[in-house]
Design a protein around this motif. Structure first.
Motif, PDB file in Angstrom:
ATOM      1  N   ILE A 295       1.002  -1.119   0.052  1.00 24.96           N
ATOM      2  CA  ILE A 295      -0.193  -0.004   0.134  1.00 24.96           C
ATOM      3  C   ILE A 295       0.989   1.391  -0.203  1.00 24.96           C
ATOM      4  O   ILE A 295       1.815   1.385   0.777  1.00 24.96           O
ATOM      5  N   ILE A 296       0.629   2.109  -0.780  1.00 23.73           N
ATOM      6  CA  ILE A 296       1.280   3.633  -0.900  1.00 23.73           C
ATOM      7  C   ILE A 296       0.155   4.324  -0.386  1.00 23.73           C
ATOM      8  O   ILE A 296      -1.253   4.615  -0.915  1.00 23.73           O
ATOM      9  N   PRO A 297       0.164   4.858   0.906  1.00 21.57           N
ATOM     10  CA  PRO A 297      -0.916   5.270   1.657  1.00 21.57           C
ATOM     11  C   PRO A 297      -1.317   7.050   1.531  1.00 21.57           C
ATOM     12  O   PRO A 297      -2.593   7.490   2.044  1.00 21.57           O
ATOM     13  N   ASP A 298      -0.388   7.622   0.967  1.00 19.34           N
ATOM     14  CA  ASP A 298      -0.585   8.923   0.708  1.00 19.34           C
ATOM     15  C   ASP A 298       0.000   9.719  -0.420  1.00 19.34           C
ATOM     16  O   ASP A 298       1.449   9.135  -0.747  1.00 19.34           O
ATOM     17  N   LEU A 299      -0.761  10.198  -1.308  1.00 13.46           N
ATOM     18  CA  LEU A 299      -0.094  10.668  -2.562  1.00 13.46           C
ATOM     19  C   LEU A 299       0.031  12.268  -2.685  1.00 13.46           C
ATOM     20  O   LEU A 299       0.112  12.734  -3.723  1.00 13.46           O
ATOM     21  N   THR A 300      -0.190  12.854  -1.403  1.00 11.52           N
ATOM     22  CA  THR A 300      -0.171  14.376  -1.366  1.00 11.52           C
ATOM     23  C   THR A 300       1.434  14.570  -1.680  1.00 11.52           C
ATOM     24  O   THR A 300       2.298  14.052  -1.183  1.00 11.52           O
ATOM     25  N   PRO A 301       1.904  15.936  -2.184  1.00 11.40           N
ATOM     26  CA  PRO A 301       3.065  16.140  -2.422  1.00 11.40           C
ATOM     27  C   PRO A 301       4.070  16.337  -1.249  1.00 11.40           C
ATOM     28  O   PRO A 301       5.160  16.037  -1.367  1.00 11.40           O
ATOM     29  N   LYS A 302       3.513  16.281   0.110  1.00 12.97           N
ATOM     30  CA  LYS A 302       4.336  16.243   1.224  1.00 12.97           C
ATOM     31  C   LYS A 302       4.913  14.957   1.425  1.00 12.97           C
ATOM     32  O   LYS A 302       5.960  14.676   1.961  1.00 12.97           O
ATOM     33  N   ASN A 303       4.181  13.884   0.896  1.00 15.11           N
ATOM     34  CA  ASN A 303       4.657  12.572   1.169  1.00 15.11           C
ATOM     35  C   ASN A 303       4.795  11.837  -0.366  1.00 15.11           C
ATOM     36  O   ASN A 303       4.416  10.376  -0.253  1.00 15.11           O
ATOM     37  N   HIS A 304       4.899  12.396  -1.410  1.00 17.52           N
ATOM     38  CA  HIS A 304       4.881  11.541  -2.551  1.00 17.52           C
ATOM     39  C   HIS A 304       5.994  10.707  -2.849  1.00 17.52           C
ATOM     40  O   HIS A 304       5.990   9.777  -3.778  1.00 17.52           O
ATOM     41  N   SER A 305       6.968  10.791  -1.836  1.00 21.70           N
ATOM     42  CA  SER A 305       8.198   9.893  -2.171  1.00 21.70           C
ATOM     43  C   SER A 305       8.291   8.675  -1.167  1.00 21.70           C
ATOM     44  O   SER A 305       9.013   8.058  -0.883  1.00 21.70           O
ATOM     45  N   TYR A 306       6.959   8.297  -0.666  1.00 22.96           N
ATOM     46  CA  TYR A 306       6.608   7.248   0.383  1.00 22.96           C
ATOM     47  C   TYR A 306       7.304   5.909  -0.240  1.00 22.96           C
ATOM     48  O   TYR A 306       6.929   5.624  -1.426  1.00 22.96           O
ATOM     49  N   CYS A 307       8.160   5.259   0.408  1.00 26.32           N
ATOM     50  CA  CYS A 307       8.947   3.839   0.150  1.00 26.32           C
ATOM     51  C   CYS A 307       9.336   3.937  -1.532  1.00 26.32           C
ATOM     52  O   CYS A 307       9.105   3.147  -2.042  1.00 26.32           O
ATOM     53  N   GLY A 308      10.074   5.064  -1.862  1.00 27.25           N
ATOM     54  CA  GLY A 308      10.539   4.959  -3.080  1.00 27.25           C
ATOM     55  C   GLY A 308       9.682   5.501  -4.278  1.00 27.25           C
ATOM     56  O   GLY A 308      10.155   5.487  -5.483  1.00 27.25           O
TER      57      GLY A 308
END
Length: 344
Positions: free
Chosen positions: A69-82
Motif C-alpha cells: 500500500i502507498i497510503p498518501d499521494l499528497t506532495p508532502k509525502n509523494h516519495s513514500y517508500c521510493g
C-alpha cells in the motif's frame, strides 16, 4: 555415512510456501491511495523477501495475495517508500505515480526467479497550492492476468433515486430540512471487469470533516454489516456492484458544521480465487478492524431551502438541509486512469 548423505539428497525439499505463477497483478488507484496485490509466494518468494520500491518491507499477507500500500499521494509525502511522481502540465494536467515491488535475497545463492512488478497510476487532477486533489468518489482498478490480457475498471460511488438502483442522481442532491431522516441510496459499482470480480464493501462511516481518520465519526457499515437498524445492505460481494441505504442525518452540537462526508472502504475480490461473500452478520462481531481496502468519499452539504426557518433565524439561512455534492474541483470531470507494466 555416504549412504546416509545420499538418502538426504533424495528427500523432497520442504518449501516454506507453495510457488505461484507471478503474472497476475491487481493494482487499485484510489483517490489518495494505491494498493497493489500480487499472488502469494510468487515464484517461491516469501513476503519478507519482497519490498516496495526496494526500500520498504511493508507487505501484508491477505488470503491469496501479498498486498502493498502507498497510503498518501499528497506532495508532502509523494516519495513514500521510493514512490516517484511526475507532473504533466497542459490544458488537462496529470500526475503519474510510479513504484515497483521487487524481490531481494541477501543469501549467497538465489534459487527463485527474480520478480519486478513495476506499476503506475495516472490521475487527471486539479492542483492546489499545497495539495493535490483527486476525485474522491472514483477509483480505477487495473488487472493484468498474464496471457489472458489486461482489464481496466472504473470503481465509483453514486447516490440513486430509489432501491432499484437504476438511476444515479446528479449533484447537487438536495433534501429539505423537514426530510432529514429520509432514505439515501448508495451504490458502488465497478465497470469494465469480468463477472469473476466482486465489489466488497468493508466499512462505511460519516465524519464532519473530509478526513476519514477524524475521531468524530458515525459508523454505518462495520465489517460488512449494518451498524444499526437505520442501515440496510442490499447486495455486497455478489457481483460487480454493491448497494445499501441509510437514513440521512446531521451531527449534533455542531451547528456551524454544514457538511457531512461519507467514506466507504471497498475492495475488488477475485471470486475464482477467493471466497468473497462475508459470513452472515449474526455470526460476526461489529468490532471495527484495521482498514485493508481503499476509501471512496462523497460530500453531503447541509443547507436550508428558501422559505424555511428555525429558531428565529432568517429564512434561507444555512441550517440543516442535506444535499450531496462532490468537491468543486472534482466537478470538472476528473477520472482516475491507471497504467500497469509488469516485468519479471
Amino acid at each position: 555415512m555416504a549412504s546416509f548423505s545420499a538418502l538426504l539428497l533424495m528427500l523432497p525439499v520442504v518449501l516454506a510456501c507453495s510457488p505461484q505463477k507471478a503474472d497476475y497483478v491487481v493494482v487499485s488507484c484510489f483517490p489518495n491511495t494505491i494498493i497493489a496485490n500480487v499472488p502469494e509466494c510468487p515464484y517461491g518468494w516469501e513476503l519478507e523477501q519482497l519490498s516496495l520500491g526496494g526500500v520498504c518491507y511493508t507487505g501484508i499477507h491477505s488470503p491469496g495475495y501479498y498486498r502493498f500500500i502507498i497510503p498518501d499521494l499528497t506532495p508532502k509525502n509523494h516519495s513514500y517508500c521510493g514512490t516517484q511522481s511526475e507532473y504533466m502540465p497542459g490544458k488537462d494536467p496529470k500526475y503519474i505515480f510510479y513504484n515497483s515491488i521487487v524481490s531481494n535475497d541477501t543469501s549467497l545463492t538465489v534459487r527463485n526467479q527474480p520478480v519486478n512488478y513495476t506499476f503506475s497510476c495516472m490521475y487527471r487532477a486539479a492542483y492546489l497550492v499545497n495539495n493535490a486533489v483527486f476525485s474522491q468518489r472514483v477509483a480505477t482498478v487495473y488487472v493484468n492476468n498474464g496471457s489472458l490480457g489486461t482489464f481496466r475498471s472504473q470503481l465509483s460511488m453514486n447516490v440513486f433515486t430509489n432501491s432499484k438502483f437504476l438511476y444515479a442522481k446528479d449533484a447537487p442532491y438536495t433534501i429539505d430540512t423537514s426530510e432529514i431522516g429520509s432514505e439515501v441510496f448508495i451504490g458502488i459499482e465497478a465497470k469494465g471487469l469480468s463477472n469473476r470480480f466482486k465489489v466488497v464493501i468493508n466499512n462505511c462511516w460519516a465524519t464532519p470533516t473530509p478526513y476519514p481518520t477524524d475521531r468524530k465519526r458515525w459508523s454505518l457499515i462495520i465489517n460488512s454489516c449494518p451498524a444499526d437498524n437505520t442501515v440496510t445492505v442490499f447486495d455486497n460481494a455478489k457481483d460487480s456492484h454493491s448497494t445499501f441505504k441509510f437514513n440521512s442525518f446531521r451531527f449534533q452540537r455542531l451547528e456551524k458544521v454544514s457538511t457531512v462526508w461519507l467514506h466507504c472502504e471497498v475492495q475488488i475480490c477475485d471470486g475464482e480465487r477467493l471466497v468473497c461473500e462475508p459470513s452472515p452478520c449474526s455470526s460476526r462481531s461489529l468490532r471495527e478492524v484495521d482498514l485493508s481496502g481503499g476509501i471512496l468519499t462523497a460530500e453531503f452539504q447541509i443547507k436550508a431551502s428558501q422559505g424555511s426557518s428555525n429558531k428565529g433565524q432568517v429564512p434561507g439561512k444555512c441550517i440543516s438541509t442535506l444535499s450531496l455534492l462532490y468537491y468543486s474541483q472534482l466537478l470538472k470531470g476528473f477520472e482516475n486512469i491507471k497504467r500497469l507494466h509488469l516485468v519479471h
